[in-house]
Design a protein around this motif. Sequence first.
Motif, PDB file in Angstrom:
ATOM      1  N   THR A 101      -0.007 -52.350   5.112  1.00  0.00           N
ATOM      2  CA  THR A 101      -1.241 -51.881   5.732  1.00  0.00           C
ATOM      3  C   THR A 101      -2.447 -52.329   4.922  1.00  0.00           C
ATOM      4  O   THR A 101      -3.428 -52.832   5.478  1.00  0.00           O
ATOM      5  CB  THR A 101      -1.228 -50.341   5.856  1.00  0.00           C
ATOM      6  N   LEU A 102      -2.377 -52.173   3.616  1.00  0.00           N
ATOM      7  CA  LEU A 102      -3.485 -52.598   2.759  1.00  0.00           C
ATOM      8  C   LEU A 102      -3.686 -54.109   2.810  1.00  0.00           C
ATOM      9  O   LEU A 102      -4.824 -54.588   2.852  1.00  0.00           O
ATOM     10  CB  LEU A 102      -3.244 -52.140   1.317  1.00  0.00           C
ATOM     11  N   ARG A 103      -2.612 -54.855   2.860  1.00  0.00           N
ATOM     12  CA  ARG A 103      -2.702 -56.318   2.954  1.00  0.00           C
ATOM     13  C   ARG A 103      -3.365 -56.719   4.278  1.00  0.00           C
ATOM     14  O   ARG A 103      -4.245 -57.578   4.307  1.00  0.00           O
ATOM     15  CB  ARG A 103      -1.315 -56.943   2.845  1.00  0.00           C
ATOM     16  N   ASP A 104      -2.975 -56.057   5.365  1.00  0.00           N
ATOM     17  CA  ASP A 104      -3.573 -56.337   6.674  1.00  0.00           C
ATOM     18  C   ASP A 104      -5.068 -56.008   6.683  1.00  0.00           C
ATOM     19  O   ASP A 104      -5.872 -56.754   7.237  1.00  0.00           O
ATOM     20  CB  ASP A 104      -2.864 -55.548   7.774  1.00  0.00           C
ATOM     21  N   GLU A 105      -5.431 -54.880   6.076  1.00  0.00           N
ATOM     22  CA  GLU A 105      -6.841 -54.497   6.020  1.00  0.00           C
ATOM     23  C   GLU A 105      -7.645 -55.468   5.166  1.00  0.00           C
ATOM     24  O   GLU A 105      -8.769 -55.817   5.524  1.00  0.00           O
ATOM     25  CB  GLU A 105      -6.994 -53.064   5.521  1.00  0.00           C
ATOM     26  N   LEU A 106      -7.099 -55.906   4.054  1.00  0.00           N
ATOM     27  CA  LEU A 106      -7.789 -56.873   3.204  1.00  0.00           C
ATOM     28  C   LEU A 106      -8.007 -58.180   3.967  1.00  0.00           C
ATOM     29  O   LEU A 106      -9.090 -58.770   3.910  1.00  0.00           O
ATOM     30  CB  LEU A 106      -7.010 -57.128   1.919  1.00  0.00           C
ATOM     31  N   LEU A 107      -7.017 -58.619   4.695  1.00  0.00           N
ATOM     32  CA  LEU A 107      -7.145 -59.817   5.511  1.00  0.00           C
ATOM     33  C   LEU A 107      -8.242 -59.631   6.557  1.00  0.00           C
ATOM     34  O   LEU A 107      -9.085 -60.516   6.758  1.00  0.00           O
ATOM     35  CB  LEU A 107      -5.817 -60.158   6.194  1.00  0.00           C
ATOM     36  N   ALA A 108      -8.280 -58.472   7.205  1.00  0.00           N
ATOM     37  CA  ALA A 108      -9.298 -58.187   8.213  1.00  0.00           C
ATOM     38  C   ALA A 108     -10.694 -58.177   7.597  1.00  0.00           C
ATOM     39  O   ALA A 108     -11.651 -58.678   8.200  1.00  0.00           O
ATOM     40  CB  ALA A 108      -9.006 -56.850   8.901  1.00  0.00           C
ATOM     41  N   VAL A 109     -10.829 -57.630   6.401  1.00  0.00           N
ATOM     42  CA  VAL A 109     -12.127 -57.618   5.713  1.00  0.00           C
ATOM     43  C   VAL A 109     -12.566 -59.041   5.372  1.00  0.00           C
ATOM     44  O   VAL A 109     -13.720 -59.422   5.605  1.00  0.00           O
ATOM     45  CB  VAL A 109     -12.074 -56.731   4.444  1.00  0.00           C
ATOM     46  N   ASN A 110     -11.648 -59.840   4.859  1.00  0.00           N
ATOM     47  CA  ASN A 110     -11.984 -61.229   4.538  1.00  0.00           C
ATOM     48  C   ASN A 110     -12.370 -62.020   5.782  1.00  0.00           C
ATOM     49  O   ASN A 110     -13.312 -62.821   5.748  1.00  0.00           O
ATOM     50  CB  ASN A 110     -10.826 -61.905   3.799  1.00  0.00           C
TER      51      ASN A 110
END
Length: 70
Positions: free
Chosen positions: A16-25
Amino acid sequence: DRDTEGLGKHLTVEETLRDELLAVNESLERTRTGTYGTCQRCGKEITPERLDAIPFTPHCIQCEREEETA
């Protein structure tokens, strides 16, 4: 087994955190290209209220709902 259950929860949080970081980038990239605030699916403006709630969202609420039901 408790160890396995704990590991599964850890991996879910990590994903979930990896997906959110990708979305932020990706959102930052849209800011650089001038497309931030525009739905990546339909091209309409994403409402300020939605961006306040989820600043990194790539979709307007209508397109997000359609994606969730697809």
